[in-house]
Design a protein around this motif. Structure first.
Motif, PDB file in Angstrom:
ATOM      1  N   GLU A 357      12.356  43.904  97.200  1.00  0.00           N
ATOM      2  CA  GLU A 357      10.858  43.477  97.200  1.00  0.00           C
ATOM      3  C   GLU A 357      10.039  43.749  97.913  1.00  0.00           C
ATOM      4  O   GLU A 357       8.864  44.604  97.944  1.00  0.00           O
ATOM      5  CB  GLU A 357      11.458  41.438  95.722  1.00  0.00           C
ATOM      6  N   LEU A 358       9.962  42.595  99.111  1.00  0.00           N
ATOM      7  CA  LEU A 358       9.179  42.667 100.676  1.00  0.00           C
ATOM      8  C   LEU A 358       8.739  44.118 100.535  1.00  0.00           C
ATOM      9  O   LEU A 358       7.564  44.976 100.646  1.00  0.00           O
ATOM     10  CB  LEU A 358       9.338  42.049 101.040  1.00  0.00           C
ATOM     11  N   ILE A 359      10.260  45.419 101.165  1.00  0.00           N
ATOM     12  CA  ILE A 359       9.700  46.607 100.955  1.00  0.00           C
ATOM     13  C   ILE A 359       9.230  47.265  99.955  1.00  0.00           C
ATOM     14  O   ILE A 359       8.428  48.427 100.538  1.00  0.00           O
ATOM     15  CB  ILE A 359      11.618  47.104 101.219  1.00  0.00           C
ATOM     16  N   ALA A 360       9.676  46.881  99.104  1.00  0.00           N
ATOM     17  CA  ALA A 360       8.965  48.236  97.884  1.00  0.00           C
ATOM     18  C   ALA A 360       7.084  47.433  97.764  1.00  0.00           C
ATOM     19  O   ALA A 360       6.278  48.888  97.201  1.00  0.00           O
ATOM     20  CB  ALA A 360       9.094  47.781  96.826  1.00  0.00           C
ATOM     21  N   ILE A 361       6.739  46.392  97.989  1.00  0.00           N
ATOM     22  CA  ILE A 361       5.274  46.352  97.606  1.00  0.00           C
ATOM     23  C   ILE A 361       4.855  47.026  98.697  1.00  0.00           C
ATOM     24  O   ILE A 361       3.949  47.957  98.400  1.00  0.00           O
ATOM     25  CB  ILE A 361       5.036  44.549  97.926  1.00  0.00           C
ATOM     26  N   THR A 362       5.541  47.179  99.605  1.00  0.00           N
ATOM     27  CA  THR A 362       4.159  47.105 101.164  1.00  0.00           C
ATOM     28  C   THR A 362       4.903  49.237 100.792  1.00  0.00           C
ATOM     29  O   THR A 362       4.310  49.763 101.407  1.00  0.00           O
ATOM     30  CB  THR A 362       4.942  46.478 102.275  1.00  0.00           C
ATOM     31  N   ASP A 363       5.717  49.274 100.573  1.00  0.00           N
ATOM     32  CA  ASP A 363       5.989  51.030 100.155  1.00  0.00           C
ATOM     33  C   ASP A 363       4.830  51.422  99.386  1.00  0.00           C
ATOM     34  O   ASP A 363       3.978  52.216  99.662  1.00  0.00           O
ATOM     35  CB  ASP A 363       6.829  51.009  99.436  1.00  0.00           C
ATOM     36  N   PHE A 364       4.713  50.762  98.098  1.00  0.00           N
ATOM     37  CA  PHE A 364       3.528  50.770  97.046  1.00  0.00           C
ATOM     38  C   PHE A 364       2.222  51.070  98.014  1.00  0.00           C
ATOM     39  O   PHE A 364       1.332  51.962  97.659  1.00  0.00           O
ATOM     40  CB  PHE A 364       3.354  50.158  95.910  1.00  0.00           C
ATOM     41  N   ALA A 365       2.252  49.683  98.985  1.00  0.00           N
ATOM     42  CA  ALA A 365       0.387  49.594  99.613  1.00  0.00           C
ATOM     43  C   ALA A 365       0.370  50.826 100.172  1.00  0.00           C
ATOM     44  O   ALA A 365      -0.964  51.529 100.424  1.00  0.00           O
ATOM     45  CB  ALA A 365       0.800  47.947  99.793  1.00  0.00           C
ATOM     46  N   ALA A 366       1.145  51.068 101.565  1.00  0.00           N
ATOM     47  CA  ALA A 366       1.257  52.699 102.445  1.00  0.00           C
ATOM     48  C   ALA A 366       0.859  53.740 101.363  1.00  0.00           C
ATOM     49  O   ALA A 366       0.673  54.331 101.883  1.00  0.00           O
ATOM     50  CB  ALA A 366       2.511  52.018 103.452  1.00  0.00           C
ATOM     51  N   VAL A 367       1.407  53.828 100.068  1.00  0.00           N
ATOM     52  CA  VAL A 367       1.398  55.449  99.594  1.00  0.00           C
ATOM     53  C   VAL A 367      -0.304  54.761  99.497  1.00  0.00           C
ATOM     54  O   VAL A 367      -1.324  55.731  99.533  1.00  0.00           O
ATOM     55  CB  VAL A 367       2.106  55.160  98.917  1.00  0.00           C
ATOM     56  N   TYR A 368      -0.591  53.804  98.351  1.00  0.00           N
ATOM     57  CA  TYR A 368      -1.912  53.646  98.412  1.00  0.00           C
ATOM     58  C   TYR A 368      -3.187  54.407  99.596  1.00  0.00           C
ATOM     59  O   TYR A 368      -4.119  54.774  99.321  1.00  0.00           O
ATOM     60  CB  TYR A 368      -2.016  52.548  97.164  1.00  0.00           C
ATOM     61  N   LEU A 369      -3.249  53.417  99.994  1.00  0.00           N
ATOM     62  CA  LEU A 369      -3.965  53.929 101.278  1.00  0.00           C
ATOM     63  C   LEU A 369      -3.343  55.003 101.881  1.00  0.00           C
ATOM     64  O   LEU A 369      -4.805  55.779 102.178  1.00  0.00           O
ATOM     65  CB  LEU A 369      -3.185  53.084 102.397  1.00  0.00           C
ATOM     66  N   ALA A 370      -2.344  55.877 102.299  1.00  0.00           N
ATOM     67  CA  ALA A 370      -3.178  57.179 102.185  1.00  0.00           C
ATOM     68  C   ALA A 370      -3.455  58.031 101.265  1.00  0.00           C
ATOM     69  O   ALA A 370      -4.044  58.815 101.316  1.00  0.00           O
ATOM     70  CB  ALA A 370      -0.787  57.310 102.679  1.00  0.00           C
ATOM     71  N   LEU A 371      -2.628  57.579 100.251  1.00  0.00           N
ATOM     72  CA  LEU A 371      -3.518  59.012  99.111  1.00  0.00           C
ATOM     73  C   LEU A 371      -5.348  58.569  98.802  1.00  0.00           C
ATOM     74  O   LEU A 371      -5.608  59.072  99.461  1.00  0.00           O
ATOM     75  CB  LEU A 371      -2.769  58.302  97.765  1.00  0.00           C
TER      76      LEU A 371
END
Length: 375
Positions: A357-371
């Motif tokens: 769960e921690l990895i999934a939420i932070t993965d999404f956050a990193a992707v949104y920040l990148a895009l």
């Protein structure tokens, strides 16, 4: 600058997502199921090892192998035999990297090779070297790759990497969400059979289900105000993330988050574990990066001048060891320096689920920040 309007535009996010990062994050649960099936088809679930390996070595390029070794070592617990073999070479290119086995490696050890590429000559040479030493070799890589031939020729076990059709449209990002779970899942199944950690098939199923739930809550169609990943991405705009972790599972999740921020969005971040993070970063919070460090910022030209970079604490928490927590002290230290703080804490579950769960939420956050930063 972050285009916050893009965060609430699913069509705009899809158009900006040239590398399929959002698809990889959304399909993480499916990747776990596919990778678990590949592991079963390769015979991992039927293995009956003679005993626990003396040492487990992991080799592979870049963040994929680094994160896998970190996660597996954490899950294996104290006295973990998991060690990453760092490559040498003149460039981070497939043809330039080389790996060497330590002199002590022998027949009671296990070599894991994990790569989203599979064309690295150095990994094929490593598999042959391990075979000559009597060391068991297991590899996870794309099918029909040179590494697959080398491992099969060395009487090792090869597991095809779980891929999707769009994976070949753009070069793999080593920190991409889909890559991590495609490479990690077969290794979890293998080390469960070897007695190094606990990850039976039903546990991997729970991980896939948890990843699916996070994808539903953090997907591009969910508005920012109710989307933890989009909210975190917006909070990190024009900030230096200071990632503090607490609990066994949170450590590798925080280190992966910092690496993903750097690779995917070009955002630098520092990471440390509580309670030592309070001493390690207290001077940083008191320095020029503190939000209160530039009182004259009122006079900045907000049209022509970029905002000053200020620190923001991101606290990732899992179950604190022994029930003790440094979180109140962390909040007090951040707020005493006018530094904002974001917190993420997973729902209850076993160690693999909370880590996922921690990895999934932070993965999404990193992707949104990148895009949204590249719009």
């Amino acid at each position: 600058m972050l285009d916050e309007s893009l965060l609430d535009s699913p069509e705009g996010l899809a158009e900006a997502d040239h590398r399929g990062l959002l698809r990889g994050a959304a399909e993480a649960g499916a990747r776990v199921r596919t990778a678990a099936r590949h592991a079963a088809e390769a015979g991992i679930n039927d293995l009956k090892p003679d005993g626990r390996p003396r040492g487990v070595l992991i080799a592979g390029p870049g963040a994929a192998a680094t994160h896998a070794a970190d996660l597996l070592g954490t899950l294996a617990g104290a006295g973990s035999p998991v060690t990453r073999l760092a490559p040498t070479g003149v460039a981070p290119a497939a043809g330039a990297l080389r790996w060497e086995l330590p002199g002590w490696v022998g027949s009671v050890d296990l070599l894991l090779i994990t790569t989203p590429d599979g064309t690295e000559p150095g990994l094929s040479l490593l598999a042959e070297q391990a075979y000559r030493r009597g060391c068991t070799v297991v590899a996870v890589a794309p099918s029909r790759s040179p590494l697959a031939d080398a491992v099969n020729g060395s009487h090792g076990l090869f597991v095809p990497m779980a891929t999707a059709p769009y994976d070949q449209e753009e070069p793999f990002a080593a920190s991409a969400p889909g890559v991590l779970w495609a490479l990690l899942t077969p290794l979890l199944a293998l080390l469960d059979r070897a007695g190094v950690l606990t990850a039976p098939p039903e546990a991997l199923g729970k991980v896939a289900d948890r990843l699916d739930r996070i994808a539903e809550r953090c997907g591009p169609a969910i508005a920012t105000y109710s989307n933890a990943a989009k909210t975190l991405a917006a909070e990190l705009a024009d900030a230096l993330p200071i990632v503090w972790t607490e609990g066994v599972s949170a450590g590798p999740a925080g280190r992966r988050f910092a690496a993903a921020l750097a690779e995917l969005s070009g955002t630098p971040a520092v990471v440390a574990e509580l309670p030592e993070a309070l001493a390690a970063h207290s001077a940083l919070l008191a320095g020029p990066l503190a939000a209160s460090a530039d009182p004259d910022d009122f006079f900045r030209d907000r049209v022509e001048e970029a905002p000053a970079l200020h620190a923001r604490v991101v606290l990732l928490r899992d179950r604190p060891i022994g029930g003790l927590t440094a979180a109140p002290g962390a909040r007090d230290l951040a707020l005493s320096h006018d530094t904002p703080i974001s917190e993420l804490e997973p729902e209850a579950g076993d160690e693999l689920e909370t880590l996922a769960e921690l990895i999934a939420i932070t993965d999404f956050a990193a992707v949104y920040l990148a895009l949204a930063s590249r719009a």
